[in-house]
Enzyme design. Sequence first.
Site, PDB file in Angstrom:
ATOM      1  N   HIS A   1      -0.255 -30.438  23.168  1.00 54.97           N
ATOM      2  CA  HIS A   1       1.155 -30.766  23.433  1.00 54.97           C
ATOM      3  C   HIS A   1       2.078 -29.958  22.522  1.00 54.97           C
ATOM      4  O   HIS A   1       3.128 -29.472  22.946  1.00 54.97           O
ATOM      5  CB  HIS A   1       1.407 -32.264  23.188  1.00 54.97           C
ATOM      6  CG  HIS A   1       1.279 -33.105  24.418  1.00 54.97           C
ATOM      7  ND1 HIS A   1       0.114 -33.707  24.786  1.00 54.97           N
ATOM      8  CD2 HIS A   1       2.181 -33.427  25.375  1.00 54.97           C
ATOM      9  CE1 HIS A   1       0.296 -34.383  25.917  1.00 54.97           C
ATOM     10  NE2 HIS A   1       1.544 -34.223  26.300  1.00 54.97           N
TER      11      HIS A   1
ATOM     12  N   GLN B   1       6.967 -33.756  19.133  1.00 57.92           N
ATOM     13  CA  GLN B   1       8.339 -34.233  19.353  1.00 57.92           C
ATOM     14  C   GLN B   1       9.344 -33.569  18.407  1.00 57.92           C
ATOM     15  O   GLN B   1      10.541 -33.601  18.646  1.00 57.92           O
ATOM     16  CB  GLN B   1       8.407 -35.757  19.179  1.00 57.92           C
ATOM     17  CG  GLN B   1       7.627 -36.533  20.241  1.00 57.92           C
ATOM     18  CD  GLN B   1       7.877 -38.032  20.122  1.00 57.92           C
ATOM     19  OE1 GLN B   1       9.000 -38.502  20.267  1.00 57.92           O
ATOM     20  NE2 GLN B   1       6.829 -38.792  19.836  1.00 57.92           N
TER      21      GLN B   1
END
Length: 365
Positions: A320, A298
């Site tokens: 990710h 993130q």
Amino acid sequence: MSQDYVEFDGGIMEGGGQILRVCTSLSCIFGASIKVKNIRAGRSTPGLRPQHLSGLEMVRDLCQGHLDGAEIGSTEMAFTPGKIKGGNHVADTRTAGSVCLLMQVSVPCVLFASSPSVLILKGGTNAEMAPQIDYTLMVFQPIVERFGVKLDCDVKMRGYYPKGGGEVVVKVSPVKQLSPINLMDKGSITKIYGRAFVAGVLPFKMAKEMAGAAERRIRKDFSGVHINIQVLQEPRDQAFGNGNGIIVVAETSTGCIFAGSSLGKRGVTADKVGTDAAEMLLRNLKHGGCVDEYLQDQLIIFMALANGVSKVRTGPVTLHTETAVHFAQQITKAKFNISKSEDQGCSEENFIIECQGVGMTNPYL
């Protein structure tokens, strides 16, 4: 008028909705038209799901852009951004689709808007396969604010699987530029706290059992640290549907924040839900990094946009994160370098993610 699109393959690497979020967000900020094909090709139900579509539509609306081929189930879409404007923007998944994933695609965009924004996000606040809203508030928000981001997040209504029905209002102030961050020194654990909840028809004792199990498991590894897990029944007027879950958070002397969380499912005991959250937290405290496995990816988009060099020490790099780096580099031309840490003082593998950000400047400020 001919349109030059930059094309991306949404089926490579992580192969899920994250590729779509990173590409759409950065496309909006940089004013670059994009085409994404093979959307979510790596998932059991490929193509756009309701939460992905509402995220795309929200970004389209907040920059008065143009979206082609985007409907539920579609595996290709084209997006042409316009000017990012502040004001009120609504996204409603009409399902338990995660409001936190809606935040991931929209917040970076409105940082570069001409005036403050209010994002009204509707869907699931505590959903599987996505950060819980508590994680976003307790871990993501305080760390992302170090880039110079100003966020105000108000949970109006919590919503659970399968119906959603939650609502979160996020107020975001625009920035001139983002500052780089340095998260290299983990420090020592100073406190552990959390939140165990039940909502709807589920009995309060489940919340107590989740909290008790989590605390017992954490005590085995950290006997001397103060642990305070709040146990609560969500008020009926602030929660839609039935749900239970827990988040446990550890803070360190240098301001690093880690979390473990778990949601209740039919057939899973409250004890197991609590223990799972504790195990996740402990796993993320062992590797000697400064962020947990869910914050890692993130931060990538903010590191790419920041003005200067950001450095983050982390545990094993997730797929990710590798995916976010791959697409962020392509669009922003920021330079990332991931290297294995040579630090001998740590039992487990840890890595350093370094990024020379591009110093994106808000043209409206």
